[in-house]
Design a protein around this motif. Structure first.
Motif, short mmCIF file in Angstrom:
data_model
loop_
_atom_site.label_atom_id
_atom_site.label_comp_id
_atom_site.label_asym_id
_atom_site.label_seq_id
_atom_site.Cartn_x
_atom_site.Cartn_y
_atom_site.Cartn_z
N MET A 259 60.99 41.02 39.32
CA MET A 259 60.60 39.73 39.88
C MET A 259 60.74 38.73 38.85
O MET A 259 60.53 37.45 39.28
N VAL A 260 60.96 38.79 37.72
CA VAL A 260 61.01 37.89 36.64
C VAL A 260 62.47 37.67 35.91
O VAL A 260 62.67 36.85 35.14
N ILE A 266 60.07 32.87 41.81
CA ILE A 266 59.49 33.44 42.92
C ILE A 266 59.45 32.81 44.20
O ILE A 266 58.97 31.97 44.28
N GLN A 267 59.76 33.57 45.50
CA GLN A 267 59.49 32.74 46.80
C GLN A 267 58.17 33.06 47.45
O GLN A 267 57.80 34.52 47.21
N LEU A 320 58.50 27.95 53.35
CA LEU A 320 59.27 28.42 52.18
C LEU A 320 58.80 27.65 50.84
O LEU A 320 59.43 26.44 51.09
N PHE A 321 58.49 28.17 49.95
CA PHE A 321 58.24 27.59 48.86
C PHE A 321 58.47 28.36 47.55
O PHE A 321 58.58 29.76 47.54
N THR A 327 52.88 35.36 38.50
CA THR A 327 51.16 35.70 38.41
C THR A 327 50.62 34.34 39.19
O THR A 327 49.47 34.57 39.30
N ARG A 328 51.52 33.32 39.27
CA ARG A 328 50.67 32.23 40.14
C ARG A 328 51.07 32.08 41.33
O ARG A 328 50.46 31.44 42.13
N LEU A 329 51.84 33.07 41.89
CA LEU A 329 52.12 32.98 43.26
C LEU A 329 50.69 33.06 44.48
O LEU A 329 50.79 32.19 45.40
#
Length: 367
Positions: A259-260, A266-267, A320-321, A327-329
């Motif tokens: 994911m990184v 990340i979406q 969608l953003f 880790t902040r999602l």
């Protein structure tokens, strides 16, 4: 008594001395001394050149690897040249064949050992340099892997040195290799699962689909951060702070989402419904406004609001953003949900919940 033993011992070590050929022996001894002296002087010259000019040359390079290599292998190279000179000088002496074989064999073993030490020190410095580079890039490798690599390098060098020495003394290497092969096969069959995990660990470190500190998603849907890549297993800390210990072979044979990498972006997705009597375009504008005003949402790629489907009791919208830090999602999603709820209430956009209308029909019981 001593006078009687001296000619006997001399004749055993030096053939021909009993026949009065001491002059030939003296000439050979002088030749051997000169050969050894030349090699010793050459060894000192090489050491002087490496210490003086090698240091100056390595000063022009950006890395300190060459300095460390010169410091570690210079004494061994000097010893190697001196031993080689002694080995060649010995071959000029008119010694008995058996005594010559013993001395030359000892010196040959010393030469092989010195060469193996030089190679090991070079490999050790290269491994240390590799580990330092990973630490400099904040990519910490598992501490349990480097000692294993060093031990494997030592075993390979010892095995190669032993084969060379046995070949020198005309031993049957084929039988030794056969015995080692059968022994390795037996060990491999007995510990095939452990060896599979270790080989998979090496593959993970070489291929590097993920690194320590990366957030990954496993095939089963679990998400966590890689905290250690060991010889047998990889440890992944889940979002609930629990640690998952997964065999390396399972990670090599499964689909893993990093994911990184190559980018940490990340979406995020937020799905919600609005009432059928609400203004869809107005609701989409509000979603985009909320996303753009949040500091955790990236400006590029820009957030997107879509009208996705007609639900049973609502018009379904999708926001969608994108967030720079996986880790902040969760925190950003929470902020957006709270802002959407407040904004929609203030703007009069209804977020309905499923309702059912029940119509009761009265029956005429008089008939």
């Amino acid at each position: 008594m001593k006078t009687d033993l001296l000619p006997i011992v001399t004749s055993l070590l030096i053939p021909g001395t009993a026949d009065g050929t001491a002059v030939v022996w003296a000439k050979r001894l002088l030749t051997a001394t000169i050969v050894f002296a030349l090699f010793w002087l050459f060894a000192q010259l090489v050491r002087h050149l490496l210490e003086r000019f090698g240091t100056k040359f390595s000063a022009f390079t950006k890395t300190d690897l060459d300095d460390r290599l010169l410091k570690r292998i210079t004494p061994s190279i000097t010893l190697l040249l001196s031993t080689l000179g002694c080995y060649i000088a010995l071959s000029t002496l008119p010694l008995q064949e058996r005594f010559f074989k013993v001395l030359s064999g000892v010196l040959f073993v010393a030469l092989v050992v010195i060469c193996a030490v030089i190679i090991y020190r070079v490999v050790d410095e290269l491994l240390s340099r590799y580990l330092d580079r990973l630490q400099h890039q904040e990519e910490v490798i598992s501490r349990s892997m480097m000692p294993l690599v060093r031990k494997l390098a030592t075993i390979v060098l010892c095995g190669a040195s032993l084969i060379i020495i046995l070949k020198k003394f005309n031993y049957d290497i084929l039988s030794l290799l056969t015995a080692l092969g059968i022994g390795s096969l037996a060990i491999g069959l007995a510990a095939k699962d452990t060896l599979a995990q270790m080989i998979s660990g090496f593959i993970l470190l070489i291929d590097r689909p993920f690194r320590i500190g990366d957030r990954i998603r496993l095939a089963g849907g679990q998400v966590g951060d890689v905290v250690d890549i060991g010889m047998r297993s990889t440890k992944i800390q889940g979002l609930d702070t629990t640690v998952m210990i997964i065999p390396n072979s399972d990670l090599c044979n499964a689909t893993v989402v990093n994911m990184v990498r190559p980018t940490a972006v990340i979406q995020g997705r937020i799905t919600l419904g609005i009432g059928y009597d609400s203004d869809v375009e107005r609701a989409k504008e509000l979603l985009l406004e909320i996303a753009r005003n949040n500091a955790g949402v990236l400006e590029e790629p820009a957030p997107v609001a879509q009208f996705t489907s007609f639900g049973d009791s609502a018009l379904n919208l999708l926001l969608l953003f994108w967030v720079a830090d996986p880790t902040r999602l969760g925190a950003v999603t929470d902020q957006l949900n709270c802002a959407i709820l407040r904004k929609f209430r203030d703007s009069g956009v209804a977020i309905p919940y499923p309702t059912r209308t029940v119509h009761l029909q009265q029956l005429d019981l008089s008939s």
